[in-house]
Write a protein that holds these residues in place. Sequence first.
Motif, PDB file in Angstrom:
ATOM      1  N   TYR A   1       0.802  -1.224   0.000  1.00 13.54           N
ATOM      2  CA  TYR A   1       0.000   0.000   0.000  1.00 13.54           C
ATOM      3  C   TYR A   1       0.837   1.278   0.000  1.00 13.54           C
ATOM      4  N   PRO A   2       1.894   1.405   0.788  1.00 17.10           N
ATOM      5  CA  PRO A   2       2.745   2.593   0.618  1.00 17.10           C
ATOM      6  C   PRO A   2       3.355   2.674  -0.776  1.00 17.10           C
ATOM      7  N   THR A   3       3.733   1.516  -1.338  1.00 15.92           N
ATOM      8  CA  THR A   3       4.291   1.514  -2.689  1.00 15.92           C
ATOM      9  C   THR A   3       3.265   1.967  -3.716  1.00 15.92           C
ATOM     10  N   LEU A   4       2.027   1.490  -3.579  1.00 15.31           N
ATOM     11  CA  LEU A   4       0.961   1.889  -4.493  1.00 15.31           C
ATOM     12  C   LEU A   4       0.644   3.369  -4.343  1.00 15.31           C
ATOM     13  N   PHE A   5       0.655   3.864  -3.111  1.00 17.76           N
ATOM     14  CA  PHE A   5       0.399   5.289  -2.879  1.00 17.76           C
ATOM     15  C   PHE A   5       1.473   6.150  -3.530  1.00 17.76           C
ATOM     16  N   VAL A   6       2.730   5.770  -3.370  1.00 18.03           N
ATOM     17  CA  VAL A   6       3.827   6.526  -3.975  1.00 18.03           C
ATOM     18  C   VAL A   6       3.760   6.447  -5.495  1.00 18.03           C
ATOM     19  N   ALA A   7       3.350   5.298  -6.047  1.00 14.05           N
ATOM     20  CA  ALA A   7       3.234   5.153  -7.500  1.00 14.05           C
ATOM     21  C   ALA A   7       2.197   6.121  -8.061  1.00 14.05           C
ATOM     22  N   TYR A   8       1.049   6.234  -7.410  1.00 12.21           N
ATOM     23  CA  TYR A   8       0.040   7.203  -7.853  1.00 12.21           C
ATOM     24  C   TYR A   8       0.542   8.628  -7.686  1.00 12.21           C
ATOM     25  N   LEU A   9       1.211   8.898  -6.574  1.00  2.51           N
ATOM     26  CA  LEU A   9       1.685  10.248  -6.293  1.00  2.51           C
ATOM     27  C   LEU A   9       2.722  10.696  -7.319  1.00  2.51           C
ATOM     28  N   THR A  10       3.671   9.814  -7.652  1.00  2.00           N
ATOM     29  CA  THR A  10       4.697  10.168  -8.629  1.00  2.00           C
ATOM     30  C   THR A  10       4.135  10.292 -10.039  1.00  2.00           C
ATOM     31  N   ARG A  11       3.041   9.590 -10.330  1.00  2.00           N
ATOM     32  CA  ARG A  11       2.412   9.739 -11.644  1.00  2.00           C
ATOM     33  C   ARG A  11       1.768  11.113 -11.782  1.00  2.00           C
ATOM     34  N   MET A  12       1.234  11.622 -10.674  1.00  2.00           N
ATOM     35  CA  MET A  12       0.617  12.948 -10.696  1.00  2.00           C
ATOM     36  C   MET A  12       1.653  14.059 -10.516  1.00  2.00           C
ATOM     37  N   PHE A  13       2.635  13.809  -9.670  1.00  2.00           N
ATOM     38  CA  PHE A  13       3.671  14.806  -9.388  1.00  2.00           C
ATOM     39  C   PHE A  13       5.036  14.153  -9.540  1.00  2.00           C
ATOM     40  N   PRO A  14       5.642  14.230 -10.730  1.00  2.00           N
ATOM     41  CA  PRO A  14       6.953  13.561 -10.959  1.00  2.00           C
ATOM     42  C   PRO A  14       8.061  14.069 -10.052  1.00  2.00           C
ATOM     43  N   TRP A  15       7.826  15.183  -9.366  1.00  2.00           N
ATOM     44  CA  TRP A  15       8.844  15.729  -8.472  1.00  2.00           C
ATOM     45  C   TRP A  15       9.219  14.731  -7.391  1.00  2.00           C
ATOM     46  N   PHE A  16       8.266  13.867  -6.987  1.00  2.00           N
ATOM     47  CA  PHE A  16       8.541  12.908  -5.916  1.00  2.00           C
ATOM     48  C   PHE A  16       9.414  11.744  -6.380  1.00  2.00           C
TER      49      PHE A  16
ATOM     50  N   GLY B   1       6.647   7.279   1.540  1.00  2.00           N
ATOM     51  CA  GLY B   1       6.206   5.959   1.986  1.00  2.00           C
ATOM     52  C   GLY B   1       6.447   5.740   3.468  1.00  2.00           C
ATOM     53  N   LEU B   2       7.607   6.175   3.967  1.00  2.00           N
ATOM     54  CA  LEU B   2       7.903   6.049   5.395  1.00  2.00           C
ATOM     55  C   LEU B   2       6.945   6.892   6.235  1.00  2.00           C
ATOM     56  N   ALA B   3       6.651   8.110   5.767  1.00  2.00           N
ATOM     57  CA  ALA B   3       5.705   8.967   6.490  1.00  2.00           C
ATOM     58  C   ALA B   3       4.317   8.334   6.540  1.00  2.00           C
ATOM     59  N   MET B   4       3.922   7.673   5.466  1.00  2.00           N
ATOM     60  CA  MET B   4       2.617   7.006   5.447  1.00  2.00           C
ATOM     61  C   MET B   4       2.584   5.859   6.461  1.00  2.00           C
ATOM     62  N   VAL B   5       3.656   5.084   6.526  1.00  2.00           N
ATOM     63  CA  VAL B   5       3.724   3.981   7.488  1.00  2.00           C
ATOM     64  C   VAL B   5       3.654   4.507   8.918  1.00  2.00           C
ATOM     65  N   ILE B   6       4.379   5.584   9.212  1.00  2.00           N
ATOM     66  CA  ILE B   6       4.382   6.152  10.559  1.00  2.00           C
ATOM     67  C   ILE B   6       2.996   6.686  10.920  1.00  2.00           C
ATOM     68  N   ALA B   7       2.347   7.372   9.968  1.00  2.00           N
ATOM     69  CA  ALA B   7       1.011   7.917  10.235  1.00  2.00           C
ATOM     70  C   ALA B   7       0.003   6.808  10.510  1.00  2.00           C
ATOM     71  N   CYS B   8       0.062   5.735   9.738  1.00  2.00           N
ATOM     72  CA  CYS B   8      -0.858   4.616   9.961  1.00  2.00           C
ATOM     73  C   CYS B   8      -0.579   3.920  11.285  1.00  2.00           C
ATOM     74  N   ALA B   9       0.700   3.807  11.654  1.00  2.00           N
ATOM     75  CA  ALA B   9       1.043   3.198  12.942  1.00  2.00           C
ATOM     76  C   ALA B   9       0.507   4.025  14.104  1.00  2.00           C
ATOM     77  N   ILE B  10       0.599   5.358  14.006  1.00  2.00           N
ATOM     78  CA  ILE B  10       0.087   6.224  15.062  1.00  2.00           C
ATOM     79  C   ILE B  10      -1.432   6.089  15.166  1.00  2.00           C
ATOM     80  N   LEU B  11      -2.115   6.002  14.028  1.00  2.00           N
ATOM     81  CA  LEU B  11      -3.566   5.832  14.041  1.00  2.00           C
ATOM     82  C   LEU B  11      -3.964   4.529  14.726  1.00  2.00           C
ATOM     83  N   ASN B  12      -3.240   3.453  14.428  1.00  2.00           N
ATOM     84  CA  ASN B  12      -3.551   2.164  15.050  1.00  2.00           C
ATOM     85  C   ASN B  12      -3.299   2.184  16.545  1.00  2.00           C
ATOM     86  N   MET B  13      -2.246   2.870  16.974  1.00  2.07           N
ATOM     87  CA  MET B  13      -1.966   2.957  18.401  1.00  2.07           C
ATOM     88  C   MET B  13      -2.983   3.827  19.127  1.00  2.07           C
TER      89      MET B  13
END
Length: 257
Positions: free
Chosen positions: A133-148, A158-170
């Motif tokens: 899922y982080p990989t898929l999110f980054v793939a969509y993001l880079t398709r829209m904004f090649p700057w990433f 991707g790391l920020a997404m993992v950290i945010a989801c971990a905080i939500l679960n906690m």
Amino acid sequence: MSRLRRNTSKLATASAPRQQKENPQPLVIPNRKKFVRLTLWPLVAATFFMVSGGTYGTEEIVHGAGYGRAILILLLTPLLWSLPTAFMIGELSSALPHEGGYYAWVRRALGNFWGFQEAWLSLVASIFDMAIYPTLFVAYLTRMFPWFQQGYRGWMVGLAMVIACAILNMAGVKVVSTTSLWLFFALSAPFVAIVVLAPFKLGALANAVTKPTTSTVDILGGLLICMWNYMGWDNASTIATEVERPQRTYPAPCWRQ
């Protein structure tokens, strides 16, 4: 004299309950924090993300099977693949709403050994599945904004997404379910807009030119992707002890997904 003593003792004994009734002791109730439980629609939203999370990632199905067969696969797979599993999860979750869900069911039915195997295999599968899922999110993001795509920006996102989801679960199941409910509306909004605007753009694809794809997915691969996109109903059983009236709440999402 002895008879008088017996009568006096009887009167004393009989008057004791009356005195307790007249002067009852105050009942001390411990101060317990109210436990928040999930209701129907937060459970529906959480189940939505546990199963698919939207139509994102289905492009490979179209590449592998074509438009017509892709639509047929997307229509038939939920009926033949997901619906029986959803009914099973709804029935067992309402009958056995235990902590751990399917792990508790396997352990109860087959013993500790197979319960451990179920827990271990589920953990290993989650490690590889969650990485998609982080990989898929980054793939969509880079398709829209090649700057990433430059440097390590995609990795950082991707790391920020993992950290945010971990905080939500906690933060707890209530926060997860409420966030899932709002994300459900946010992720579905573009597709609702497309459905509403599509009848006014009937001639837009008359002169459309499709680019050749580099995808190597065939029709079998498209079917497997669709099956993967419609699985995960068993994960909803792991929060059964945190659901309000699971005997009535769990069967409902089976009809609303």
